[in-house]
Write an enzyme that holds these catalytic residues in place. Structure first.
Site, mmCIF file in Angstrom:
data_model
loop_
_atom_site.group_PDB
_atom_site.id
_atom_site.type_symbol
_atom_site.label_atom_id
_atom_site.label_comp_id
_atom_site.label_asym_id
_atom_site.label_seq_id
_atom_site.Cartn_x
_atom_site.Cartn_y
_atom_site.Cartn_z
ATOM 1 N N PRO A 223 16.743 7.020 -30.918
ATOM 2 C CG PRO A 223 15.988 9.162 -30.284
ATOM 3 C CD PRO A 223 16.218 8.208 -31.402
ATOM 4 C CG ASN A 224 18.702 9.463 -25.577
ATOM 5 O OD1 ASN A 224 20.086 9.308 -25.638
ATOM 6 N ND2 ASN A 224 17.970 10.457 -26.116
ATOM 7 N NE ARG B 64 16.735 6.792 -21.967
ATOM 8 C CZ ARG B 64 16.438 6.839 -22.875
ATOM 9 N NH1 ARG B 64 15.769 5.533 -23.178
ATOM 10 N NH2 ARG B 64 15.123 8.185 -23.487
ATOM 11 C CE1 TYR C 78 12.381 4.478 -21.064
ATOM 12 C CE2 TYR C 78 14.189 5.690 -19.882
ATOM 13 C CZ TYR C 78 12.768 6.040 -21.111
ATOM 14 O OH TYR C 78 12.321 6.774 -20.990
ATOM 15 C CG ASN D 188 11.150 1.938 -28.167
ATOM 16 O OD1 ASN D 188 10.908 3.609 -28.027
ATOM 17 N ND2 ASN D 188 11.488 1.745 -27.261
ATOM 18 C CB ALA E 246 13.205 11.492 -27.884
ATOM 19 C CD GLU F 145 3.636 4.766 -31.042
ATOM 20 O OE1 GLU F 145 2.277 4.862 -31.787
ATOM 21 O OE2 GLU F 145 3.798 5.675 -30.005
ATOM 22 C CG HIS G 173 6.664 3.753 -26.379
ATOM 23 N ND1 HIS G 173 7.537 4.102 -26.684
ATOM 24 C CD2 HIS G 173 5.039 4.009 -27.364
ATOM 25 C CE1 HIS G 173 7.144 5.362 -27.937
ATOM 26 N NE2 HIS G 173 6.046 5.370 -27.764
ATOM 27 N NE ARG H 77 8.590 7.703 -18.271
ATOM 28 C CZ ARG H 77 9.790 7.893 -19.136
ATOM 29 N NH1 ARG H 77 9.642 7.156 -20.293
ATOM 30 N NH2 ARG H 77 10.699 8.908 -18.830
HETATM 31 C C1 DQA Z 1 10.330 4.713 -24.374
HETATM 32 C C2 DQA Z 1 9.473 6.160 -24.671
HETATM 33 C C3 DQA Z 1 10.317 7.345 -25.525
HETATM 34 O O1 DQA Z 1 9.275 9.153 -24.291
HETATM 35 C C4 DQA Z 1 11.139 8.105 -24.547
HETATM 36 O O2 DQA Z 1 12.007 9.118 -24.690
HETATM 37 C C5 DQA Z 1 12.514 7.504 -25.019
HETATM 38 C C6 DQA Z 1 11.709 5.792 -24.837
HETATM 39 C C7 DQA Z 1 10.172 3.858 -24.442
HETATM 40 O O3 DQA Z 1 11.059 2.502 -25.084
HETATM 41 O O4 DQA Z 1 10.184 4.112 -22.766
HETATM 42 O O5 DQA Z 1 13.611 7.335 -25.814
HETATM 43 O O6 DQA Z 1 10.173 5.328 -26.169
#
Ligand code: DQA
Length: 147
Positions: free
Chosen positions: A10-11, A18, A23, A79, A82, A103, A105, A112
């Protein structure tokens, strides 16, 4: 040629606009291009996806696990956004499907907010990467190619 799956949660479709301080300025299309170039370099095919829906990620991990069992996939770079911090379903999907998952990020989640420090993915993952920015994607492709 084996496939490297890159699944984004998501997102991540909002990359580029964003929270650029967190990011960066590159878009998800840029991330796909970086991943594709790395796959070409390492002799992998790329299957790159994004969804805002948890269940869709679960279904995709099952699909990748099947492809891996049939010798058609190198594994998954995930990735989960959240959902990393909330999803027992994704944890169970990785274990249940037997999928090899890295995994990933973009940000260093450990530097954070405290709610980002716990991951349901990590105990089910082969490896964990965080904090390399979008450059983490080609690094993860290279790692997957060597696994
Ligand atoms: C993320 C880190 C997560 O905490 C966050 O909710 C994201 C992006 C990252 O790529 O740094 O959506 O996975």
């Amino acid at each position: 040629m084996k496939t490297a799956y890159v699944f984004n949660g998501p997102n991540l479709n909002l990359l580029g606009t964003r929270e650029p301080a967190v990011y960066g300025a590159q878009t998800l299309a840029d991330v796909e291009a970086l991943s594709r170039a790395a796959c070409e370099q390492h002799g992998l095919a790329l299957d790159f996806r994004q969804t805002n829906h948890e269940g869709e990620l679960v279904t995709w991990i099952h699909e990748a696990g099947r492809a891996q069992a049939e010798g058609r996939a190198a594994g998954v770079i995930l990735n989960a956004g959240a959902y990393t911090h909330t999803s027992v379903a994704l944890h169970d999907a990785i274990k249940g499907a037997g999928a090899l998952v890295i995994e990933l990020h973009i940000s260093n989640v450990h530097a954070r907010e405290a709610f980002r420090h716990h991951s349901y993915i990590s105990p089910a993952a082969k490896a964990v990467m965080a904090g390399f920015g979008v450059a983490g994607y080609p690094l993860a492709v290279a790692a997957l190619a060597g696994m």
